[in-house]
Design a protein around this motif. Structure first.
Motif, mmCIF file in Angstrom:
data_model
loop_
_atom_site.group_PDB
_atom_site.id
_atom_site.type_symbol
_atom_site.label_atom_id
_atom_site.label_comp_id
_atom_site.label_asym_id
_atom_site.label_seq_id
_atom_site.Cartn_x
_atom_site.Cartn_y
_atom_site.Cartn_z
ATOM 1 N N ARG A 56 0.810 -1.217 0.000
ATOM 2 C CA ARG A 56 0.000 0.000 0.000
ATOM 3 C C ARG A 56 0.845 1.271 0.000
ATOM 4 N N ARG A 181 -12.060 2.225 2.893
ATOM 5 C CA ARG A 181 -11.677 2.510 4.280
ATOM 6 C C ARG A 181 -12.450 1.601 5.232
ATOM 7 N N GLY A 184 -9.238 -1.701 4.635
ATOM 8 C CA GLY A 184 -7.811 -1.672 4.371
ATOM 9 C C GLY A 184 -7.445 -2.059 2.957
#
Length: 196
Positions: A56, A181, A184
């Protein structure tokens, strides 16, 4: 990051947290190991911090918005605007580490403070400006600023700006990211190549 072009019906009709859509730069194979080394070193120094998962890590460029219900037509309009951006490839450098203040929560308090790497280089500011132009925006709202950054961990104590060994970050494309959100998950909604 997953590739998801269809937002589908798999999400609940009402979400606990708004979904976020933003433009980002994904680290080139050259930059990723260096970013990870800095992240590991600071995670060891700040054991209560929560490192961002490697998959990420990205350079946040331009927030499109937070949506209670993200409709495909919104995404398509942003994609069409992104496709109008024409610019040559460039290289930026990550040169500084610091914390940002945690944004306020809706119910009071502050979100965990992010530890970020800041970039320098005119190319990233030009790309930001071109995206704003394509979207019909004038740039950041009054009092805000364009701060392209890579968040490497959350929950850090205050860290004043300080230099790091510069990390070259070649940029050959930009991406539109959908952050689910609360789950994740980051999904790539589109990628656009810069001119060679």
């Amino acid at each position: 990051m997953q590739c998801a072009l269809d937002l589908g019906e798999r999400r609940p009709a009402r979400l606990a947290r708004p979904e976020r859509v933003f433009f980002a730069l994904l680290p080139h194979a050259m930059a990723s190991p260096a970013i990870k080394r800095v992240q590991d070193a600071w995670a060891a120094r700040l054991p209560h911090g929560r490192p961002v998962p490697t998959e990420r890590l990205h350079l946040s460029l331009l927030l499109i918005g937070d949506y209670e219900l993200l409709r495909p037509r919104y995404v398509e309009a942003v994609r069409l605007a992104a496709a109008r951006v024409a610019m040559r490839r460039f290289e930026l450098r990550l040169t500084t580490i610091r914390t940002f203040e945690g944004r306020p929560r809706r119910n009071g308090g502050a979100r965990p403070r992010p530890l970020v790497l800041l970039s320098e280089g005119l190319g990233v500011l030009e790309l930001y400006a071109r995206l704003c132009d394509a979207l019909g925006r004038d740039g950041p709202p009054p009092g805000a600023e364009c701060r392209p950054h890579v968040t490497i961990l959350y929950g850090a104590p205050p860290v004043p700006p300080q230099p790091i060994e510069p990390i070259p970050f070649p940029v050959s494309e930009f991406a539109l990211i959908h952050h689910e959100r609360g789950y994740g998950r980051y999904n790539v909604l589109g990628r656009w190549s810069l001119l060679g």
